[in-house]
Design an enzyme around this catalytic site. Structure first.
Site, PDB file in Angstrom:
ATOM      1  N   ASP A  65      50.134  22.926  22.314  1.00 54.99           N
ATOM      2  CA  ASP A  65      50.751  22.029  21.336  1.00 54.99           C
ATOM      3  C   ASP A  65      51.703  21.084  22.057  1.00 54.99           C
ATOM      4  O   ASP A  65      52.862  21.410  22.305  1.00 54.99           O
ATOM      5  CB  ASP A  65      51.488  22.857  20.279  1.00 54.99           C
ATOM      6  CG  ASP A  65      52.244  21.967  19.299  1.00 54.99           C
ATOM      7  OD1 ASP A  65      52.146  20.736  19.414  1.00 54.99           O
ATOM      8  OD2 ASP A  65      52.944  22.511  18.422  1.00 54.99           O
ATOM      9  N   HIS A  89      54.257  23.733   7.833  1.00 50.82           N
ATOM     10  CA  HIS A  89      54.401  25.161   8.155  1.00 50.82           C
ATOM     11  C   HIS A  89      55.392  25.772   7.162  1.00 50.82           C
ATOM     12  O   HIS A  89      56.427  25.175   6.871  1.00 50.82           O
ATOM     13  CB  HIS A  89      54.971  25.353   9.559  1.00 50.82           C
ATOM     14  CG  HIS A  89      53.998  25.024  10.647  1.00 50.82           C
ATOM     15  ND1 HIS A  89      54.158  23.974  11.507  1.00 50.82           N
ATOM     16  CD2 HIS A  89      52.849  25.632  11.027  1.00 50.82           C
ATOM     17  CE1 HIS A  89      53.156  23.938  12.383  1.00 50.82           C
ATOM     18  NE2 HIS A  89      52.341  24.938  12.107  1.00 50.82           N
ATOM     19  N   GLY A  90      55.096  26.987   6.689  1.00 48.54           N
ATOM     20  CA  GLY A  90      56.038  27.657   5.778  1.00 48.54           C
ATOM     21  C   GLY A  90      55.840  27.213   4.351  1.00 48.54           C
ATOM     22  O   GLY A  90      54.733  26.835   3.938  1.00 48.54           O
ATOM     23  N   GLY A 127      49.648  25.174   8.669  1.00 54.02           N
ATOM     24  CA  GLY A 127      50.356  25.176   7.397  1.00 54.02           C
ATOM     25  C   GLY A 127      49.389  25.362   6.241  1.00 54.02           C
ATOM     26  O   GLY A 127      49.489  24.709   5.203  1.00 54.02           O
ATOM     27  N   GLY A 128      48.431  26.287   6.408  1.00 53.26           N
ATOM     28  CA  GLY A 128      47.405  26.490   5.378  1.00 53.26           C
ATOM     29  C   GLY A 128      47.909  27.214   4.140  1.00 53.26           C
ATOM     30  O   GLY A 128      47.325  27.073   3.058  1.00 53.26           O
ATOM     31  N   ASP A 172      48.590  30.817  19.455  1.00 50.39           N
ATOM     32  CA  ASP A 172      48.925  29.740  18.538  1.00 50.39           C
ATOM     33  C   ASP A 172      50.164  28.993  19.046  1.00 50.39           C
ATOM     34  O   ASP A 172      51.140  29.620  19.477  1.00 50.39           O
ATOM     35  CB  ASP A 172      49.202  30.357  17.148  1.00 50.39           C
ATOM     36  CG  ASP A 172      49.411  29.310  16.080  1.00 50.39           C
ATOM     37  OD1 ASP A 172      48.718  28.273  16.124  1.00 50.39           O
ATOM     38  OD2 ASP A 172      50.263  29.533  15.192  1.00 50.39           O
ATOM     39  N   HIS A 173      50.116  27.667  18.995  1.00 47.70           N
ATOM     40  CA  HIS A 173      51.251  26.821  19.419  1.00 47.70           C
ATOM     41  C   HIS A 173      51.802  27.197  20.778  1.00 47.70           C
ATOM     42  O   HIS A 173      53.011  27.428  20.925  1.00 47.70           O
ATOM     43  CB  HIS A 173      52.382  26.853  18.383  1.00 47.70           C
ATOM     44  CG  HIS A 173      52.056  26.124  17.126  1.00 47.70           C
ATOM     45  ND1 HIS A 173      52.030  24.747  17.043  1.00 47.70           N
ATOM     46  CD2 HIS A 173      51.699  26.584  15.916  1.00 47.70           C
ATOM     47  CE1 HIS A 173      51.679  24.390  15.812  1.00 47.70           C
ATOM     48  NE2 HIS A 173      51.457  25.488  15.108  1.00 47.70           N
TER      49      HIS A 173
END
Ligand code: ZN
Length: 332
Positions: free
Chosen positions: A104, A182-183, A211-212, A82-83
Site C-alpha cells: 500500500d 475503512h471501519g 472498507g467492504g 493486508d496493507h
C-alpha cells in the site's frame, strides 16, 4: 493442500463473476470461525493479516496455524498480507509462506508509489507470490483521510493514472478508491460507480475494494458487475463478535466463563463472514468441480477435474493405449 495465489483465486472470480472476501484475522478464534464459514459455504477464501494490527497480532506465530487450517479446508485459500506499508513487513510475510502480499503505497507521491510497487512486484513474482497494490485514498484512517467520511473526489483513484500505474508496475490486483471507508460509515456509503466503470475500461487487472463492511448488497452486486473481484472485511467481523460477547454477558452475567466468550466471539465472526460470502456470491463456488481445482487439490473434486480437464494427460493416455493396441499388448 488448498493453498493458492491471489492470482488463481481472482482469475476464477473473474470467470464466474463473483468476489472473494479478504477476511482480516486477528487471532486463532477468528481463524477457526472463518475456516468454518468457508467450509459451510463451500467458498474460496482469502485469509489476511494486516500490518496495521501488528501491535496486537503476531504474524509469525499465527502463520503456521493459518497454513495448518488451509491444509485441512476443502476450499482454495490465499494467505495475504493486508496493507503492507514497509518492505520489512512484506519480506516477513513472504518468509511466513504467504501466497500474496499487498503493498500500500497510496500515501506516497505517484512516482514513488509506482517505483516501490514495481520493485516489490518484481521480487514477489520471482518467488511466485501475487501482489495487490493501491492507488487513491480509501477513507477511515489507513490512508490520507481520517474518520468515517468518504474522501473528497480529488483523492479518489484517477482512472487514467490507474491505467498507467498498472502498466508500469505489473501488479496482479489493484485496490481502488471510489468512496469506500475503512471501519464504520458515517451515513450511507456513496460509491462512485462511474469512476469504477472508467477504471475497469482502462485497466485489465482484477479490482479490489477495501472498507467492504456496510456496503449494501445492491452496491456490492453492481461493483462485481463492474470488475471488483476481492472485497476486504474487518470492521463487521469485530462488531459482530463484540455484539455476541456483549449479549452473552448481559444475559448470563457473572456465570460467563472465558471459553463462553471464545465461543460467542467465534459465532459472531462466523455469522459476519457467512453473510458476506453470500453477498459476494462466493458461496457454493466450490460445490462442484471447477477450474480452481487444478491448483487447489484440497478436496475430492480435484481428481475429477484433472481427469476431465487436463488435455495433456488425456493425450498421453490415448498415445499409450494406441501404442499398446498396435503392439497387440494390453494397455495399462
Ligand atoms: Zn484496507
Amino acid at each position: 493442500m488448498g493453498l493458492v495465489t491471489l492470482v488463481d483465486l481472482l482469475k476464477d472470480a473473474d470467470s464466474r463473476k463473483y468476489a472473494v472476501g479478504g477476511f482480516v484475522l486477528v487471532n486463532l478464534e477468528w481463524l477457526q470461525a472463518v475456516a468454518e464459514a468457508a467450509q459451510r459455504k463451500q467458498s474460496p477464501l482469502c485469509l489476511c493479516i494486516a500490518q496495521v494490527h501488528f501491535d496486537f497480532v503476531d504474524m509469525e506465530a499465527l502463520a503456521p496455524a493459518i497454513h495448518q487450517a488451509s491444509k485441512q479446508l476443502p476450499v482454495p485459500v490465499a494467505v495475504h498480507l493486508d496493507h503492507g506499508k514497509t518492505l520489512d513487513a512484506i519480506m516477513r510475510a513472504i518468509k511466513c509462506g504467504f501466497t500474496s502480499v499487498m503493498f500500500d503505497g497510496s500515501d506516497l507521491p505517484f512516482e514513488e508509489n509506482v517505483e516501490m510497487t514495481r520493485r516489490i512486484v518484481d521480487f514477489a513474482h520471482s518467488v511466485g507470490v501475487s501482489v495487490e497494490a493501491e492507488l487513491g485514498a480509501v477513507g477511515g484512517g489507513y490512508g490520507k483521510v481520517e474518520g468515517g467520511e468518504a474522501p473528497p473526489p480529488e483523492l479518489l483513484t484517477d482512472p487514467l493514472q490507474a491505467a498507467e500505474f498498472v502498466r508500469r508496475t505489473n501488479c496482479d490486483a489493484l485496490a481502488v478508491a471510489i468512496g469506500t471507508v475503512h471501519g464504520k460509515y458515517k451515513g450511507k456509503p456513496k460509491l462512485d460507480f462511474e469512476r469504477l466503470k472508467k477504471i475497469r475500461e482502462l485497466t485489465d487487472v482484477p479490482l479490489v475494494l477495501h472498507g467492504g463492511s456496510g456496503i449494501p448488497p445492491e452496491d456490492v452486486k453492481r461493483a462485481i458487475e463492474l470488475g471488483v473481484r476481492k472485497i476486504n472485511i474487518y470492521y463487521d467481523m469485530q462488531k459482530s463478535a463484540t455484539d455476541r460477547i456483549r449479549e452473552l454477558i448481559n444475559r448470563d452475567g457473572e456465570n460467563v466463563t472465558y471459553p463462553d466468550i471464545m465461543s460467542a466471539c467465534k459465532q459472531g465472526v462466523r455469522e459476519a463472514v457467512e453473510y458476506y460470502m453470500d453477498v459476494f456470491a462466493s458461496s457454493g463456488k466450490c460445490s462442484a468441480p471447477n477450474i480452481l481445482c487444478r491448483n487447489c487439490q484440497a478436496c475430492s473434486h480435484a481428481e475429477r477435474v484433472s481427469l476431465s480437464l487436463s488435455d495433456e494427460e488425456l493425450a498421453r493416455r490415448i498415445a499409450i493405449a494406441v501404442a499398446e493396441a498396435l503392439k497387440g499388448g494390453n494397455p495399462q
